[in-house]
Write a protein that holds these residues in place. Structure first.
Motif, PDB file in Angstrom:
ATOM      1  N   MET A   1       0.607  -1.456   0.102  1.00  0.00           N
ATOM      2  CA  MET A   1       0.133  -0.229  -0.403  1.00  0.00           C
ATOM      3  C   MET A   1       0.285   1.097  -0.118  1.00  0.00           C
ATOM      4  SD  MET A   1      -2.503   1.465   0.088  1.00  0.00           S
ATOM      5  CE  MET A   1      -3.853   2.744   0.235  1.00  0.00           C
ATOM      6  N   TYR A   2       1.700   1.088   0.904  1.00  0.00           N
ATOM      7  CA  TYR A   2       2.502   2.482   1.265  1.00  0.00           C
ATOM      8  C   TYR A   2       3.649   3.113  -0.404  1.00  0.00           C
ATOM      9  CZ  TYR A   2       1.378   2.578   5.850  1.00  0.00           C
ATOM     10  OH  TYR A   2       0.677   2.821   7.401  1.00  0.00           O
ATOM     11  N   THR A   3       3.676   1.399  -0.733  1.00  0.00           N
ATOM     12  CA  THR A   3       4.958   0.911  -1.731  1.00  0.00           C
ATOM     13  C   THR A   3       4.394   1.774  -3.044  1.00  0.00           C
ATOM     14  OG1 THR A   3       6.280  -0.032  -1.278  1.00  0.00           O
ATOM     15  CG2 THR A   3       6.055  -0.029  -3.711  1.00  0.00           C
ATOM     16  N   ILE A   4       3.389   1.607  -3.371  1.00  0.00           N
ATOM     17  CA  ILE A   4       1.985   2.568  -4.557  1.00  0.00           C
ATOM     18  C   ILE A   4       1.688   3.282  -4.220  1.00  0.00           C
ATOM     19  CG2 ILE A   4      -0.432   2.301  -5.702  1.00  0.00           C
ATOM     20  CD1 ILE A   4      -0.030  -0.953  -4.634  1.00  0.00           C
ATOM     21  N   ILE A   5       1.485   4.052  -2.992  1.00  0.00           N
ATOM     22  CA  ILE A   5       1.222   5.433  -3.035  1.00  0.00           C
ATOM     23  C   ILE A   5       2.842   6.123  -3.205  1.00  0.00           C
ATOM     24  CG2 ILE A   5       1.120   7.096  -0.919  1.00  0.00           C
ATOM     25  CD1 ILE A   5      -0.809   5.014   0.120  1.00  0.00           C
ATOM     26  N   ALA A   6       3.769   5.490  -2.657  1.00  0.00           N
ATOM     27  CA  ALA A   6       5.392   5.875  -2.760  1.00  0.00           C
ATOM     28  C   ALA A   6       5.463   5.817  -4.353  1.00  0.00           C
ATOM     29  CB  ALA A   6       6.207   5.855  -2.563  1.00  0.00           C
ATOM     30  N   LEU A   8       3.110   6.607  -6.539  1.00  0.00           N
ATOM     31  CA  LEU A   8       2.735   7.324  -7.708  1.00  0.00           C
ATOM     32  C   LEU A   8       3.334   8.652  -7.565  1.00  0.00           C
ATOM     33  CD1 LEU A   8      -1.420   5.872  -6.769  1.00  0.00           C
ATOM     34  CD2 LEU A   8       0.123   6.243  -9.283  1.00  0.00           C
ATOM     35  N   ILE A   9       3.642   9.185  -6.369  1.00  0.00           N
ATOM     36  CA  ILE A   9       4.503  10.500  -5.886  1.00  0.00           C
ATOM     37  C   ILE A   9       5.798  11.150  -6.265  1.00  0.00           C
ATOM     38  CG2 ILE A   9       5.343  11.524  -3.796  1.00  0.00           C
ATOM     39  CD1 ILE A   9       3.742  10.622  -2.260  1.00  0.00           C
ATOM     40  N   ALA A  10       6.362   9.527  -6.929  1.00  0.00           N
ATOM     41  CA  ALA A  10       6.460   9.811  -7.541  1.00  0.00           C
ATOM     42  C   ALA A  10       6.822  10.368  -8.741  1.00  0.00           C
ATOM     43  CB  ALA A  10       8.221   8.839  -7.336  1.00  0.00           C
ATOM     44  N   ILE A  11       6.337   9.237  -9.814  1.00  0.00           N
ATOM     45  CA  ILE A  11       5.798   9.992 -10.641  1.00  0.00           C
ATOM     46  C   ILE A  11       5.308  11.843 -10.787  1.00  0.00           C
ATOM     47  CG2 ILE A  11       3.880   9.101 -12.398  1.00  0.00           C
ATOM     48  CD1 ILE A  11       4.436   6.277 -11.776  1.00  0.00           C
ATOM     49  N   GLY A  12       4.431  11.142 -10.201  1.00  0.00           N
ATOM     50  CA  GLY A  12       3.942  12.549 -10.416  1.00  0.00           C
ATOM     51  C   GLY A  12       5.392  13.714 -10.241  1.00  0.00           C
ATOM     52  N   LEU A  13       5.520  13.437  -8.968  1.00  0.00           N
ATOM     53  CA  LEU A  13       7.141  14.833  -9.292  1.00  0.00           C
ATOM     54  C   LEU A  13       8.423  15.122 -10.149  1.00  0.00           C
ATOM     55  CD1 LEU A  13       8.384  16.390  -7.036  1.00  0.00           C
ATOM     56  CD2 LEU A  13       9.381  14.437  -5.889  1.00  0.00           C
ATOM     57  N   ILE A  14       8.475  13.558 -10.307  1.00  0.00           N
ATOM     58  CA  ILE A  14       8.928  13.605 -12.525  1.00  0.00           C
ATOM     59  C   ILE A  14       8.222  14.566 -12.838  1.00  0.00           C
ATOM     60  CG2 ILE A  14      10.148  12.585 -14.317  1.00  0.00           C
ATOM     61  CD1 ILE A  14      10.055   9.681 -11.983  1.00  0.00           C
ATOM     62  N   PHE A  15       7.294  14.277 -13.296  1.00  0.00           N
ATOM     63  CA  PHE A  15       6.214  15.277 -14.652  1.00  0.00           C
ATOM     64  C   PHE A  15       6.684  16.063 -13.621  1.00  0.00           C
ATOM     65  CE2 PHE A  15       2.551  16.996 -16.148  1.00  0.00           C
ATOM     66  CZ  PHE A  15       2.909  17.355 -17.702  1.00  0.00           C
ATOM     67  N   SER A  16       6.469  16.973 -13.258  1.00  0.00           N
ATOM     68  CA  SER A  16       6.256  18.435 -12.582  1.00  0.00           C
ATOM     69  C   SER A  16       7.067  19.335 -12.195  1.00  0.00           C
ATOM     70  CB  SER A  16       5.983  17.995 -10.906  1.00  0.00           C
ATOM     71  OG  SER A  16       5.973  19.768 -10.326  1.00  0.00           O
ATOM     72  N   LEU A  17       8.319  17.927 -11.998  1.00  0.00           N
ATOM     73  CA  LEU A  17       9.929  18.533 -12.199  1.00  0.00           C
ATOM     74  C   LEU A  17      10.160  18.752 -13.734  1.00  0.00           C
ATOM     75  CD1 LEU A  17      11.878  16.569  -9.161  1.00  0.00           C
ATOM     76  CD2 LEU A  17      11.161  18.946  -9.949  1.00  0.00           C
ATOM     77  N   PHE A  18       9.653  17.828 -14.843  1.00  0.00           N
ATOM     78  CA  PHE A  18       9.967  17.852 -15.808  1.00  0.00           C
ATOM     79  C   PHE A  18       9.256  19.213 -17.151  1.00  0.00           C
ATOM     80  CE2 PHE A  18       9.412  17.387 -20.955  1.00  0.00           C
ATOM     81  CZ  PHE A  18      10.141  17.069 -20.867  1.00  0.00           C
ATOM     82  N   LYS A  19       8.624  19.822 -16.352  1.00  0.00           N
ATOM     83  CA  LYS A  19       7.069  20.346 -17.165  1.00  0.00           C
ATOM     84  C   LYS A  19       8.117  22.017 -16.322  1.00  0.00           C
ATOM     85  CE  LYS A  19       4.380  21.491 -18.768  1.00  0.00           C
ATOM     86  NZ  LYS A  19       3.965  21.673 -20.399  1.00  0.00           N
ATOM     87  N   LEU A 279      12.342   9.148  -3.567  1.00  0.00           N
ATOM     88  CA  LEU A 279      12.113   7.925  -3.023  1.00  0.00           C
ATOM     89  C   LEU A 279      12.692   7.873  -1.458  1.00  0.00           C
ATOM     90  CD1 LEU A 279      13.107   5.087  -6.098  1.00  0.00           C
ATOM     91  CD2 LEU A 279      10.166   5.870  -5.220  1.00  0.00           C
ATOM     92  N   LEU A 280      14.235   8.050  -1.381  1.00  0.00           N
ATOM     93  CA  LEU A 280      14.715   8.111  -0.008  1.00  0.00           C
ATOM     94  C   LEU A 280      13.599   9.328   0.951  1.00  0.00           C
ATOM     95  CD1 LEU A 280      18.477   8.453  -1.337  1.00  0.00           C
ATOM     96  CD2 LEU A 280      16.840   6.544   0.074  1.00  0.00           C
ATOM     97  N   LEU A 281      12.731  10.212   0.629  1.00  0.00           N
ATOM     98  CA  LEU A 281      11.989  10.997   0.939  1.00  0.00           C
ATOM     99  C   LEU A 281      10.641  10.306   1.639  1.00  0.00           C
ATOM    100  CD1 LEU A 281      11.874  13.401   2.467  1.00  0.00           C
ATOM    101  CD2 LEU A 281      10.383  14.087   0.008  1.00  0.00           C
ATOM    102  N   ILE A 282      10.061   9.611   0.856  1.00  0.00           N
ATOM    103  CA  ILE A 282       8.733   8.540   1.232  1.00  0.00           C
ATOM    104  C   ILE A 282       9.103   7.595   1.747  1.00  0.00           C
ATOM    105  CG2 ILE A 282       7.027   7.159  -0.145  1.00  0.00           C
ATOM    106  CD1 ILE A 282       7.497   8.957  -3.153  1.00  0.00           C
ATOM    107  N   MET A 283      10.412   7.124   1.629  1.00  0.00           N
ATOM    108  CA  MET A 283      10.821   5.598   2.668  1.00  0.00           C
ATOM    109  C   MET A 283      11.341   5.859   4.195  1.00  0.00           C
ATOM    110  SD  MET A 283      13.497   3.438   0.186  1.00  0.00           S
ATOM    111  CE  MET A 283      13.328   2.657   2.186  1.00  0.00           C
TER     112      MET A 283
END
Length: 844
Positions: A1-6, A8-19, A279-283
Motif C-alpha cells: 500500500m505504502y509502496t504504491i503511494i510512494a 505515484l508520488i514519484a511519478i507526479g514529482l518527475i512530471f512536475s519537475l520536467f515541466k 524515493l528516499l524521502l517517501i521511505m
C-alpha cells in the motif's frame, strides 16, 4: 500500500519537475535572445549615430561658410567617402535643384531632387532624419539615407545634406559575439527580411530563398520572444524596433541547436537525481509514520504526567499502537501513586484550616499599618507641594514689575504683593483693611470700585488707566482685574509711563517733518478735514515755495540747502499769530493754514513773511521765497479748489521772483569762488580774454564773441562745489581728489542751466574738458560733437594753465606752451581753433 503511494508520488514529482525545467529552459532562451537582440539593436543604433555625426559635422562646416564653394565641398565629400568606405555616397541638394554628389553620380536633366523622400523628410522635420529603407536600383542593395537640412547665417534653408548607407555595410560593422545564442537579421516595416548576419562558409549575406514565419502577430511582439520558423527550421525569435528608423532587428535560435539538447540532457540527469531523492524521502515518511511519530507521541504524553496539577491523568491507550503495552503499564503505576498522594492531601487540608485565623489577623494588622503610613506620606507630600507653590509665587512676584492687589466686593484691600514698595502710595501696613476710597484719589477710587463691581457681576476681566503722583513724579498705571471668587477680585497694576511716552514720541514722528520740525503732509491732510466747518470761515491757505533750492544744493552742498529750509521754517512759525499751523508738504514747498482769517489779514501775513525772510542771512546765500494765498469764504467752496488757487497764485509770483534770485546766486557764486581762491579768479579772467581773441581771430560775430568771453569767465563756476582744501592743495592730487575735480563741469552745467540768462552757456561749460579725439570728460564726445565755444575755451584754458604759476609746478614759457598746443592739434584740440590761436601770436 505504502509502496504504491510512494510510486505515484514519484511519478507526479518527475512530471512536475520536467515541466518546471522545460519552462525554465524557455525562460533562459527568451532571456538570452532578448540580451542578444538588445546588443545588436544598440550596435546598429551606435553605427547610425556615428554616421549621423559625420553629417552633423559636415553641415556645421557648411553653415560656418558665408559663401559656399561647391568645388571645395565636393573635395570634402570625396575625402569623407575615402575615410568611410561603408558609406555608399555623400551628397548635397540645394533649394534650386543643384546636386553635389561625392560619388560622382550625375542625375538626368528631368531629375528633381526636391521631391526625393530624403529631401522632403529633412525639410518637413527641420532636423537630422533617417529615411525608410529602399532598394537601390543600380547596386541592388538595401539603402537607408541620413539627411539633415542646412541653414544660412540668417536662418534660411539652403538645402539638404545626405549620406547613403547600405544595410550590408552596417551588418559588416557589427561583430558577432563568440558565444552568440542565435543569428541576427534586419526587417523592414512590413517585417520582410532584408539583411542577415554573415555565414561562416562564404561570408555572403543570405537574402534569397529565406523565409521567416512567426506564430503570433509580429506587430505586437516588441522585444518579447515568440515561436518562429526560419528556412523550415523551428525555433524562437526576438524582434525590436530600431529608434529613429522603420527598421527592426531580430535574433533567431533553432530548437534543434546543440545548446538546446545539451540542456535537455542536463535536465534528464537532474530529474533522475531528484527522483532518487524523492524515493528516499517517501521511505523516510513511511518510517516516520509507523515508528518515529508514535514514539514521539508517547514521549509527549508521558511529559504531561504531573502529581501536583492533575493526579487523575492517564495515558491514552490507542489501538494499533506499537507501544500499547507500555502505555498500560504506565497507567497501572499512576493509579497506585494517586492513592498515596490523596492521603497526603487530607493531612495538608487539616494543617491549612488551623492556620487560617492566624493569617487573617495578621493581614488585618498589616492593613491598618499601611493605611497609617499612607496618610503620613500624603500629609508630607501636601506640605512639600504647598511650600514649593509658595516659593514659585514669591519668585514670580519678585520677577514681575507689577503690583498685585486683592480686593473684596466692596473695594477693601485684602492683600498686596510687590517686589518694590517704592511704587506704593502708602506702606502696606497703612492701607491693608481699608477701603480704596480712603487711600486713593476720588477719580481713581471711583474707576476701581466700578471695575470691581463689573468684574464680580460679569466674570469678565476689566482694565482701566490712571495717573498718580509718586514722590513728586507723575506716573501712569494700567490696572487689570479678574474674578478670584464670588466675593474677591485680583488686580494687577503695571507702570506704563515709558510705554505712553514712547507712543507719544512715535505719534510725533508720524506727524512731524524731521528736518524742519514743522508738521508734515499727513498732518495737513488729517487736520484740513477738521477745518472744513462753517465755524472756521474765512479760512486762509498760503502756499510757500523756496526759490533756487536745487541751485543752492548744487553750488554749496545739501547741508547748506538744509540750513536754508530750516531758516524758512523758522520764519513760517514766527509769522503765525492766528492760531493756524505750518507744514512742509514737499522738498521745497510749505503750506500755512489760518482759520478765521480774511483776505486783508492773509495779505498782511504774506507781507510779514516776506519781510522776515528778507532779513535772514545764511553766509553769502540769497534767501528767497515765493508765496501765494487764497481765502475760503463759503462752505460750498471746496478746500481742494482753495489750495489749487493758492498754488497757482504762488506759481505766478515765482516766475518773476525765482529768476531774479538765481541771477543773484550766480553772481554770489562767482564772488565766493574768487574769495576762496584768488588764482581761480585770475585764471577765469585770462581764459575769457584769450577766448575772446580766438573768437575774433576766427571771424565770429560780435554777439558770438561776447558769449565766448562770458563762457570763459564762467567755465569753472562748478568748482564752487569742490572742497577748498582740494582746490588749494599745494601738492599732487590723489586719484580720489582728481575725480572730485573732474566733476566741476557737471556742477557748473547744473548751476547755469537753472538760470535763463546763462542757460545757453551751460552746454559749453559742460564740454570744455572734452578732447577732439574723444578721450576727454565727462561725456567722451569728439570732433564737432563738442560745441564750438567749448572747443575754443579748451585751447584758452589749457594755454593759460601752462603759463600760470602753480604751487606744485613751475610755469612754462609762452613759446613752450604754444608748442604743446601745436603738438596736440587734432588730438586734444580742434585744429581750426588752434590755427586761429596761432594767428594771435603771429601778429604779436
Amino acid at each position: 500500500m505504502y509502496t504504491i503511494i510512494a510510486a505515484l508520488i514519484a511519478i507526479g514529482l518527475i512530471f512536475s519537475l520536467f515541466k518546471t525545467f522545460d519552462t525554465r529552459l524557455l525562460e533562459e532562451v527568451e532571456k538570452n535572445l532578448t540580451i542578444e537582440n538588445e546588443y545588436y539593436k544598440t550596435s546598429i543604433s551606435s553605427q547610425l549615430e556615428k554616421k549621423s555625426e559625420i553629417i552633423n559635422n559636415l553641415s556645421t562646416y557648411m553653415e560656418s561658410k558665408r559663401q559656399l564653394d561647391y568645388d571645395e565641398l565636393l573635395d570634402y565629400m570625396k575625402a569623407m567617402l575615402n575615410k568611410n568606405s561603408n558609406i555608399e555616397s555623400i551628397y548635397f541638394g540645394s533649394t534650386d535643384n543643384l546636386l553635389v554628389n561625392g560619388s560622382g553620380w550625375i542625375p538626368p536633366e528631368d531629375f528633381d531632387l526636391r521631391t526625393r523622400p530624403w529631401y522632403v523628410k529633412a525639410i518637413n522635420h527641420g532636423k537630422l532624419v533617417i529615411t525608410d529603407v529602399f532598394l537601390n536600383a543600380t547596386s541592388e542593395k538595401y539603402i537607408i539615407t541620413i539627411a539633415k537640412p542646412v541653414y544660412s547665417n540668417n536662418g534660411q534653408v539652403i538645402g539638404v545634406l545626405g549620406a547613403d548607407l547600405s544595410l550590408d555595410s552596417i551588418v559588416d560593422l557589427i561583430s558577432v559575439q563568440d558565444d552568440s545564442y542565435g543569428e541576427f537579421f534586419i526587417l523592414n516595416e512590413e517585417f520582410e527580411l532584408i539583411a542577415k548576419s554573415r555565414t561562416q562558409d562564404d561570408g555572403k549575406p543570405i537574402l534569397e530563398d529565406t523565409s521567416l514565419k512567426i506564430s503570433s502577430n509580429i506587430s505586437s511582439i516588441g522585444t518579447s520572444v515568440a515561436e518562429a520558423t526560419l528556412n523550415n527550421e523551428k525555433g524562437y525569435v526576438s524582434i525590436s524596433h530600431i529608434d529613429g528608423t522603420n527598421l527592426y532587428v531580430g535574433v533567431f535560435n533553432s530548437i534543434g541547436s546543440e545548446n538546446y539538447y545539451d540542456k535537455q540532457w542536463k535536465n534528464i540527469l537532474i530529474i533522475s537525481v531528484i527522483f532518487l531523492v524523492g524515493l528516499l524521502l517517501i521511505m523516510f515518511l513511511i518510517q516516520n509514520k509507523i515508528i518515529i511519530k508514535p514514539a514521539y507521541t508517547l514521549e509527549n504524553d508521558i511529559k504531561q504526567i504531573s502529581i501536583t496539577d492533575n493526579i487523575n491523568y492517564r495515558l491514552e491507550e490507542l489501538k494499533r499502537d506499537p507501544f500499547e503495552n507500555i502505555r498500560k503499564t504506565v497507567n497501572a503505576r499512576l493509579a497506585q501513586t494517586e492513592v498515596y498522594f490523596r492521603d497526603l492531601l487530607e493531612s495538608k487540608d487539616e494543617l491549612e484550616s488551623s492556620n487560617e485565623e492566624l493569617i487573617a489577623a495578621m493581614n488585618q494588622l498589616k492593613a491598618y499599618q499601611e493605611e497609617i503610613e499612607q496618610n503620613q506620606n500624603d500629609l508630607l507630600e501636601s506640605k512639600l507641594l504647598l511650600e514649593e507653590s509658595q516659593k514659585r509665587n514669591a519668585a514670580i512676584i519678585n520677577v514681575l514689575p507689577d503690583i498685585i492687589f486683592m480686593y473684596d466686593s466692596k473695594g477693601v484691600f485684602i492683600d498686596c504683593q510687590t517686589n518694590d514698595e517704592a511704587g506704593l502710595v502708602l506702606s502696606k501696613d497703612l492701607f491693608i483693611g481699608k477701603n480704596i476710597s480712603e487711600v486713593m484719589p476720588p477719580d481713581i477710587s471711583e474707576k476701581a470700585i466700578m471695575s470691581i463691581a463689573k468684574t464680580i457681576e460679569t466674570g469678565q476681566p476689566q482694565k482701566f488707566e490712571y495717573n498718580i503722583n509718586i514722590d513728586g513724579s507723575e506716573r501712569t498705571y494700567e490696572s487689570r482685574m479678574v474674578k478670584s471668587n464670588d466675593n474677591e477680585v485680583l488686580a494687577i497694576s503695571r507702570d506704563i509711563t515709558s510705554e505712553k511716552q514712547e507712543q507719544e514720541y512715535i505719534l510725533k514722528l508720524t506727524y512731524k517733518d524731521q528736518l524742519t520740525g514743522l508738521y508734515n503732509r499727513r498732518y495737513y491732510e488729517e487736520q484740513i478735514e477738521k477745518l472744513s466747518g462753517r465755524e472756521f470761515l474765512p479760512l486762509a491757505i498760503m502756499m510757500v515755495d523756496v526759490n533756487g533750492l536745487k541751485l543752492t544744493n548744487d553750488a554749496f552742498g545739501h547741508h547748506i540747502g538744509d540750513e536754508l529750509l530750516k531758516k524758512v521754517a523758522k520764519n513760517l512759525i514766527s509769522c503765525d499769530s492766528k492760531g493756524g499751523f505750518a507744514c512742509r508738504v514737499g522738498g521745497d514747498e510749505f503750506l500755512m493754514v489760518f482759520p478765521n482769517t480774511d483776505e486783508n489779514e492773509a495779505e498782511y501775513l504774506v507781507d510779514k513773511l516776506y519781510e522776515l525772510v528778507s532779513a535772514e542771512k545764511l553766509e553769502n546765500i540769497v534767501i528767497s521765497i515765493s508765496a501765494g494765498w487764497q481765502v475760503r469764504t463759503d462752505v460750498s467752496q471746496s478746500i481742494r479748489d482753495t489750495l489749487i488757487k493758492a498754488e497757482n497764485h504762488m506759481f505766478r509770483k515765482k516766475i518773476v521772483e525765482s529768476q531774479s534770485m538765481r541771477n543773484q546766486t550766480v553772481n554770489i557764486i562767482m564772488q565766493t569762488l574768487s574769495e576762496k581762491n584768488e588764482r581761480e579768479k585770475r585764471h577765469s579772467v585770462e581764459v575769457a580774454k584769450l577766448a575772446k581773441e580766438i573768437g575774433v581771430s576766427m571771424g565770429l560775430s560780435v554777439q558770438k564773441v561776447k558769449e565766448i568771453e562770458l563762457a570763459g569767465l564762467l567755465h569753472d563756476i562748478g568748482k564752487i562745489a569742490i572742497k577748498e582744501d582740494i582746490l588749494n592743495k599745494p601738492g599732487k592730487l590723489t586719484e580720489e581728489e582728481y575725480d572730485e575735480i573732474k566733476r566741476h563741469p557737471e556742477s557748473g552745467y547744473h548751476i547755469l542751466k537753472s538760470v535763463d540768462e546763462y542757460s545757453s552757456l551751460a552746454q559749453c561749460v559742460l564740454e570744455h574738458h572734452e578732447r577732439f579725439d574723444g578721450k576727454g570728460y565727462p561725456k567722451g564726445i569728439k570732433g564737432t560733437q563738442i560745441s564750438l565755444i567749448a572747443r575754443i575755451i579748451a585751447v584758452a584754458d589749457a594755454f593759460e594753465a601752462m603759463i600760470a604759476q602753480r604751487p606744485y609746478r613751475k610755469s612754462l614759457s609762452q613759446e613752450m606752451a604754444i608748442e604743446e598746443i601745436k603738438k596736440n592739434s587734432n588730438i586734444q584740440f580742434d585744429p581750426e581753433v588752434v590755427t586761429a590761436f596761432l594767428k594771435i601770436f603771429d601778429k604779436s
